[in-house]
Design an enzyme around this catalytic site. Structure first.
Site, short mmCIF file in Angstrom:
data_model
loop_
_atom_site.label_atom_id
_atom_site.label_comp_id
_atom_site.label_asym_id
_atom_site.label_seq_id
_atom_site.Cartn_x
_atom_site.Cartn_y
_atom_site.Cartn_z
N HIS A 74 0.90 -1.25 -0.08
CA HIS A 74 -0.03 -0.15 -0.13
C HIS A 74 0.77 1.22 -0.05
CE1 HIS A 74 -3.83 -2.14 1.53
NE2 HIS A 74 -3.76 -2.29 0.29
N HIS A 157 -10.38 -4.13 4.15
CA HIS A 157 -8.85 -4.27 3.95
C HIS A 157 -8.88 -5.67 3.45
CE1 HIS A 157 -4.60 -4.51 4.63
NE2 HIS A 157 -4.66 -3.02 4.87
N GLU A 159 -6.16 -7.58 3.52
CA GLU A 159 -5.67 -8.62 4.51
C GLU A 159 -6.79 -9.27 5.32
OE1 GLU A 159 -2.43 -7.37 7.18
OE2 GLU A 159 -2.96 -9.25 8.76
N SER A 256 -2.57 0.96 6.10
CA SER A 256 -3.07 0.91 7.72
C SER A 256 -2.00 0.98 8.58
CB SER A 256 -3.56 -0.70 7.76
OG SER A 256 -4.03 -0.93 9.20
#
Ligand code: SF4
Length: 357
Positions: A74, A157, A159, A256
């Protein structure tokens, strides 16, 4: 320009990097001594380093284009740079031409994505961070034991989507302490909690405390899910923030761990904290009356972007830089198995992963 989504955010790529303009920030007087406290560790973690090298090596091995599902990490600069080298970023594997090479990002994928790639005869290279894979394995194991998993993480998200996909019908997401009271689960005596790797340690512990209040028998994960890099960067910025009038976090909006660094800085004494992708986003007014600037970067940020921030701050009179180091990091992950050898079959020097950027 391509358009991809990452979690809740839609991002157009590439985001332009404004060429450095020296002396853009003015050296205005302040009451005391101007200085920078530079947090360490900061920047690239082992999982990001491995994932970025994986795309670079895939381009070397197979030639452009190489497809990448979602942002490999990201960070808009990293993604834009790889795009210039021939990587094509897509949202889903069904956008990849059949038979092509596709790299899965560091944030991991669900089994459904792996199957989708296989259905299209894609040559998949899995750059999932091994510390994310560890959480996937925990989800598979606990789900297989018939336990119900409370996953602490942020909805949307990648993940979280990947981890939930490993025990889809046995996982409930909770995003923060405030959501614990509203959780609805059937088998309250058979719970275990896991977490996203890039959360605030303090907030996660508060969520766990509330979970324990509601579900006293809930089981802990076998080891920390919040990864070493996230934890180390938060410890360092806490120490820096205590002495900083302003903290600048280099990192992208959908990162994040970068966003958490801004929050942690504000919670631990920084009078102001901002996240920037590039130094060109630093505003002159942020520096009004500021003596000490704290600087750090998220786990997906190349050091060159931090150096550009330091150069601009030096122009503004903040040339006195002291590093505040709270941990040493030397973890390296080996590359995905397809990429450990060069085209001649010799083990590539980078095959074991890890390098300084
Ligand atoms: S932040 Fe942590 S989990 Fe994410 S890629 Fe880096 S080491 Fe892996």
């Amino acid at each position: 320009m391509s358009h991809i989504t990452n979690g809740a955010l839609a991002i157009d790529l590439p985001t332009p990097r404004v060429p450095a303009v020296r002396n853009r920030l003015k050296d205005t007087p302040v009451a005391g001594r101007k200085r920078v406290l530079l947090a360490a560790p900061r920047g690239y973690c082992a999982g990001v380093d491995r994932a970025v090298i994986a795309v670079e090596k895939a381009l070397e091995h197979y030639g452009a284009p190489v497809y990448v599902r979602k942002q490999i990490v990201h960070n808009v600069h990293v993604v834009a740079t790889l795009e210039e080298q021939g990587a094509i970023f897509v949202d889903e594997v069904d956008e990849v031409p059949e038979g092509s090479h596709v790299v899965f990002s560091a944030h991991g994928v669900s089994p459904a994505v792996v199957q989708g790639a296989a259905d299209r005869q894609l040559q998949a290279i899995d750059a999932t961070c091994p510390l994310v894979t560890k959480v996937h394995r925990e989800a598979v194991r606990f789900g297989g034991q018939g336990r119900h998993i409370i996953l602490i993480g942020h909805a949307g998200h990648e993940e979280v989507e990947g981890t939930m996909g490993h025990a889809a019908d046995r996982t409930t997401l909770v995003q923060n302490p405030g959501e614990v009271d509203d959780l609805v689960v059937d088998d309250t005596e058979n719970l275990v909690w896991l977490s996203q790797t890039t959360l605030s340690v303090d907030e996660t512990m508060e969520t766990v405390r509330r979970l324990r209040e509601r579900f006293p028998s809930i089981q802990n994960p076998p080891s920390d899910d919040i990864c070493y890099a996230t934890q180390n960067r938060q410890v360092a910025i806490k120490k820096v923030a205590r002495e900083s009038d302003l903290v600048i976090v280099v990192g992208s909006a959908n990162s994040s761990n970068s966003v958490r660094l801004v929050e942690v800085a504000l919670e631990h004494g920084a009078k102001a904290a901002y996240r920037v992708d590039y130094t060109s986003e630093i505003r002159q007014e942020w520096l009004d009356g500021v003596e000490t600037v704290g600087v750090t970067s998220g786990a997906s940020v190349p050091e060159v972007l931090v150096q550009e921030v330091l150069d601009d701050l030096a122009d503004a009179g903040y040339g006195d830089v002291a590093e505040v180091k709270t941990a040493e990091e030397d973890l390296m992950f080996s590359l995905p198995k397809e990429l450990r050898k060069d085209k001649s079959g010799a083990v590539d020097a980078r095959g074991l992963g890890g390098r300084t950027r």
